[in-house]
Motif scaffolding. Structure first.
Motif, short mmCIF file in Angstrom:
data_model
loop_
_atom_site.label_atom_id
_atom_site.label_comp_id
_atom_site.label_asym_id
_atom_site.label_seq_id
_atom_site.Cartn_x
_atom_site.Cartn_y
_atom_site.Cartn_z
N SER A 195 22.62 -20.27 63.62
CA SER A 195 21.55 -21.05 64.54
C SER A 195 20.16 -20.99 63.88
O SER A 195 19.79 -20.39 62.75
CB SER A 195 21.34 -20.19 65.84
N LYS A 196 19.40 -21.96 64.01
CA LYS A 196 18.07 -22.40 63.75
C LYS A 196 17.21 -22.42 64.99
O LYS A 196 17.82 -23.22 66.08
CB LYS A 196 18.04 -23.58 62.78
N ARG A 197 15.80 -22.18 64.98
CA ARG A 197 15.13 -22.15 65.95
C ARG A 197 13.65 -22.82 65.85
O ARG A 197 13.42 -22.75 64.53
CB ARG A 197 14.65 -20.81 66.47
N CYS A 198 13.02 -23.71 66.44
CA CYS A 198 12.01 -24.47 66.40
C CYS A 198 10.70 -23.43 66.54
O CYS A 198 10.60 -23.12 67.63
CB CYS A 198 11.94 -25.75 66.95
N GLY A 199 9.91 -23.44 65.48
CA GLY A 199 8.64 -22.75 65.73
C GLY A 199 7.53 -23.39 66.47
O GLY A 199 6.59 -22.78 66.95
N ASN A 200 7.92 -24.53 66.61
CA ASN A 200 7.08 -25.60 67.75
C ASN A 200 7.18 -25.57 68.87
O ASN A 200 6.19 -25.12 69.95
CB ASN A 200 6.93 -27.03 66.84
N CYS A 201 8.33 -25.94 69.16
CA CYS A 201 8.97 -26.02 70.76
C CYS A 201 9.92 -25.11 71.32
O CYS A 201 10.02 -25.07 72.55
CB CYS A 201 9.50 -27.77 70.79
N GLY A 202 10.33 -24.24 70.21
CA GLY A 202 11.26 -23.25 70.68
C GLY A 202 12.60 -23.57 71.06
O GLY A 202 13.57 -22.70 71.25
N PHE A 203 12.96 -24.81 70.72
CA PHE A 203 14.52 -25.26 70.62
C PHE A 203 15.28 -24.50 69.68
O PHE A 203 14.94 -24.11 68.67
CB PHE A 203 14.54 -26.91 70.35
N THR A 204 16.55 -23.89 70.33
CA THR A 204 17.44 -23.50 69.41
C THR A 204 18.65 -24.03 69.22
O THR A 204 19.31 -24.60 70.31
CB THR A 204 17.87 -21.81 69.89
N PHE A 205 19.30 -24.40 68.12
CA PHE A 205 20.33 -24.86 67.82
C PHE A 205 21.44 -24.28 67.13
O PHE A 205 21.34 -23.50 66.29
CB PHE A 205 20.23 -26.18 66.95
N TYR A 206 22.59 -23.99 67.78
CA TYR A 206 23.77 -23.17 67.48
C TYR A 206 24.76 -24.00 66.92
O TYR A 206 25.33 -25.00 67.38
CB TYR A 206 24.07 -22.39 68.63
N LEU A 207 25.33 -23.56 65.68
CA LEU A 207 26.42 -24.25 65.11
C LEU A 207 27.68 -23.49 65.30
O LEU A 207 27.92 -22.31 65.03
CB LEU A 207 26.33 -24.51 63.59
N ASN A 208 28.61 -24.15 66.07
CA ASN A 208 29.89 -23.63 66.64
C ASN A 208 30.93 -24.40 65.87
O ASN A 208 30.89 -25.54 65.15
CB ASN A 208 30.17 -23.63 68.02
N PRO A 209 32.21 -23.66 65.56
CA PRO A 209 33.09 -24.46 64.79
C PRO A 209 33.73 -25.83 65.71
O PRO A 209 33.76 -25.76 66.81
CB PRO A 209 34.24 -23.42 64.84
N ALA A 210 34.12 -26.60 64.69
CA ALA A 210 34.71 -27.73 65.39
C ALA A 210 36.22 -27.45 65.48
O ALA A 210 36.78 -26.77 64.95
CB ALA A 210 34.78 -28.87 64.18
N ALA A 211 37.00 -28.07 66.71
CA ALA A 211 37.95 -27.33 67.05
C ALA A 211 39.09 -28.66 66.33
O ALA A 211 38.92 -29.71 66.30
CB ALA A 211 38.11 -27.43 68.62
N ALA A 212 40.23 -28.06 66.04
CA ALA A 212 41.20 -28.80 65.11
C ALA A 212 42.51 -28.25 65.54
O ALA A 212 42.54 -27.15 66.06
CB ALA A 212 41.15 -28.73 63.71
N ALA A 213 43.64 -29.34 65.76
CA ALA A 213 44.87 -28.76 65.96
C ALA A 213 45.76 -29.27 64.94
O ALA A 213 45.78 -30.47 64.42
CB ALA A 213 45.15 -29.27 67.33
#
Length: 177
Positions: A28-46
């Motif tokens: 994850s990465k978090r914004c020091g300005n607005c506090g938004f946190t982005f989480y990277l989750n795996p892409a699903a494949a079959a």
């Protein structure tokens, strides 16, 4: 190989555009300005382990990079609002012009898939299945060709992607007992 955070190339907050967008954990990465946190989750494949009445496994040959020309299982990425069962059925129609029957979950495995200069973390889900009666396979989409091989004929080292190679090896070991 040097480890780079999976969000290394994303330097600006996608919410407010601030450059104060920094690592906040291993995925994850978090914004020091607005506090938004982005989480990277795996892409699903079959992917499908399709067998015929002779106990042979259907393997495809990759038409494109990554690992162009190597053996593979038919399958691909799930689309938004699609189950993995829907995804594998769609992929089999696109890649082989075929319908599946007797679809059963086999296993799942994490993978790292090189794409557009990035490493995409995936969660690959594998299903066993057979083809519907009267099916005539036609290579399409990102499949160059296909081959039916008995378990003892499969050289897993010719399979290009790690999760596919490991899963086919697991399936092969079960078949050979």
């Amino acid at each position: 190989m040097n480890f780079q955070h999976p969000l290394h190339y994303f330097g600006y907050c996608p919410h407010c555009g601030s450059p104060l967008f920094s690592e906040d954990g291993p995925r994850s990465k978090r914004c020091g300005n607005c506090g938004f946190t982005f989480y990277l989750n795996p892409a699903a494949a079959a992917a499908a382990l399709i067998t015929n009445g002779k106990g042979q496994l259907l393997l495809t040959r990759r038409a494109f990079e990554p690992k162009k020309g190597t053996l593979d299982l038919p399958g691909g990425f799930a689309e938004l609002d699609e189950t993995l069962e829907e995804a594998i059925r769609r992929e089999i129609r696109e890649e082989l012009n075929a319908e599946l029957v007797n679809l059963q979950f086999f296993c799942s495995a994490p993978n790292r898939y090189p794409f557009s200069g990035l490493i995409v973390h995936t969660l690959d889900c594998f299903f066993t299945a057979q083809l519907a009666d009267g099916t005539t396979l036609v290579s399409g989409d990102d499949v160059d060709s296909y081959v039916w091989l008995a378990p003892e004929e499969i050289d897993v080292e010719q399979i290009g992607l790690d999760s596919i190679r490991n899963t086919v090896a697991k399936w092969k070991a079960q078949m050979l007992g």
